[in-house]
Design a protein around this motif. Structure first.
Motif, PDB file in Angstrom:
ATOM      1  N   ARG A 135       0.863  -1.163   0.000  1.00  0.00           N
ATOM      2  CA  ARG A 135       0.000   0.000   0.000  1.00  0.00           C
ATOM      3  C   ARG A 135       0.903   1.218   0.000  1.00  0.00           C
ATOM      4  O   ARG A 135       1.727   1.382   0.898  1.00  0.00           O
ATOM      5  N   LEU A 141      -2.842  11.063  -0.999  1.00  0.00           N
ATOM      6  CA  LEU A 141      -2.943  10.134  -2.127  1.00  0.00           C
ATOM      7  C   LEU A 141      -2.516   8.755  -1.661  1.00  0.00           C
ATOM      8  O   LEU A 141      -1.393   8.566  -1.178  1.00  0.00           O
ATOM      9  N   ARG A 142      -3.418   7.786  -1.793  1.00  0.00           N
ATOM     10  CA  ARG A 142      -3.133   6.429  -1.325  1.00  0.00           C
ATOM     11  C   ARG A 142      -3.483   5.418  -2.406  1.00  0.00           C
ATOM     12  O   ARG A 142      -4.483   5.576  -3.107  1.00  0.00           O
ATOM     13  N   LEU A 143      -2.649   4.386  -2.492  1.00  0.00           N
ATOM     14  CA  LEU A 143      -2.832   3.366  -3.520  1.00  0.00           C
ATOM     15  C   LEU A 143      -2.696   1.987  -2.898  1.00  0.00           C
ATOM     16  O   LEU A 143      -1.718   1.702  -2.204  1.00  0.00           O
ATOM     17  N   LYS A 149      -6.923  -0.105  -6.187  1.00  0.00           N
ATOM     18  CA  LYS A 149      -7.732   1.041  -5.799  1.00  0.00           C
ATOM     19  C   LYS A 149      -6.826   2.185  -5.374  1.00  0.00           C
ATOM     20  O   LYS A 149      -5.850   1.981  -4.654  1.00  0.00           O
ATOM     21  N   ALA A 150      -7.174   3.389  -5.818  1.00  0.00           N
ATOM     22  CA  ALA A 150      -6.422   4.578  -5.416  1.00  0.00           C
ATOM     23  C   ALA A 150      -7.414   5.631  -4.940  1.00  0.00           C
ATOM     24  O   ALA A 150      -8.504   5.780  -5.507  1.00  0.00           O
ATOM     25  N   THR A 151      -7.049   6.344  -3.879  1.00  0.00           N
ATOM     26  CA  THR A 151      -7.915   7.389  -3.342  1.00  0.00           C
ATOM     27  C   THR A 151      -7.126   8.676  -3.173  1.00  0.00           C
ATOM     28  O   THR A 151      -5.920   8.663  -2.952  1.00  0.00           O
ATOM     29  N   GLU A 156     -12.371   7.805  -3.880  1.00  0.00           N
ATOM     30  CA  GLU A 156     -11.760   6.877  -4.824  1.00  0.00           C
ATOM     31  C   GLU A 156     -11.588   7.525  -6.187  1.00  0.00           C
ATOM     32  O   GLU A 156     -12.489   8.207  -6.693  1.00  0.00           O
ATOM     33  N   PHE A 164      -3.777   3.286 -13.642  1.00  0.00           N
ATOM     34  CA  PHE A 164      -3.417   2.722 -12.340  1.00  0.00           C
ATOM     35  C   PHE A 164      -2.005   2.163 -12.372  1.00  0.00           C
ATOM     36  O   PHE A 164      -1.209   2.394 -11.455  1.00  0.00           O
ATOM     37  N   GLU A 168       1.002   3.489 -10.053  1.00  0.00           N
ATOM     38  CA  GLU A 168       1.663   2.561  -9.131  1.00  0.00           C
ATOM     39  C   GLU A 168       3.171   2.524  -9.388  1.00  0.00           C
ATOM     40  O   GLU A 168       3.975   2.559  -8.445  1.00  0.00           O
TER      41      GLU A 168
END
Length: 233
Positions: A135, A141-143, A149-151, A156, A164, A168
């Protein structure tokens, strides 16, 4: 085709019946289930009743053209799209990529090349995350690689498969500069291809993750080289 190659339900949308029949036969030979549509209207009706794993989409269609079909597909979700474009249709090709198409093949094309492109897109779309998938986080910003899934700020992000993968990869290599050729090889798996594909995908990502896309703080341009991901914190 090897046993490791993914197979899926593919919709081929082309008003040239000869082209669509050849594509169908090659894709079926590769193990895919194939449906055909000759118009954008037929394609949208079929998609409304079915769940394709991938759409092969000619941009020059009667009635609703391929660009509009691609745009409506993106409103529905992230079903992968491989575009078919004529050699001189660079503006349409770029427009298709901006709408979120994952890949393209220019006419006249080798059916074998199209099968390879379809397999490549499906392979990435269906690939399970490795056990070590991390993660990644950069401020708000989180992936999540395993969930694909990325938020951003808790909301989202609507990302295509290629977007994606690109995000990543860049987040996994902060501070490193990559050329467009390197990104084509590392993210798309291509050893050849139009570098504008990378440019368009970077632009789309910036529109989704940057506060001011015209002045990006995360995905930065390295003049004379390519792009670098800079962490915000």
């Amino acid at each position: 085709m090897t046993a490791a190659e993914p197979t899926g339900r593919v919709l081929v949308v082309d008003d040239d019946l000869t082209v669509s029949d050849v594509v169908r036969r090659y894709l079926e030979r590769a193990g895919h289930q194939v449906a055909l549509a000759a118009t954008g209207e037929d394609a949208l009706r079929w998609i409304a009743e079915n769940e394709p794993d991938l759409v092969v989409l000619d941009l020059m269609l009667p009635g609703i053209d391929g660009l509009e079909v691609c745009g409506r597909l993106r409103e529905r979700g992230a079903v992968p799209v491989v575009m078919l474009t004529a050699l001189g249709e660079e503006e349409n090709r770029i427009a298709g990529l901006q709408l979120g198409a994952d890949d393209y093949v220019t006419k006249p094309f080798s059916p074998r090349e199209l099968v390879l492109r379809v397999n490549s897109v499906l392979r990435r779309a269906k690939a399970p995350a490795p056990p070590s998938a991390r993660r990644l986080a950069d401020g708000d910003l989180r992936l999540d690689a395993s969930a694909r899934k990325a938020t951003l700020g808790g909301a989202e992000l609507s990302l295509t498969g290629r977007e994606f993968d690109l995000l990543e990869f860049l987040m996994s290599h902060p501070g490193e500069a990559f050329t467009r050729t390197q990104l084509l090889e590392r993210v798309w798996g291509w050893d050849f291809g139009d570098q504008s594909t990378v440019t368009v995908h970077v632009r789309r990502l910036r529109e989704k993750i940057e506060l001011v896309p015209a002045k990006p703080a995360r995905i930065c341009t390295v003049w004379g080289v390519g792009y670098r991901y800079d962490r915000s914190v």
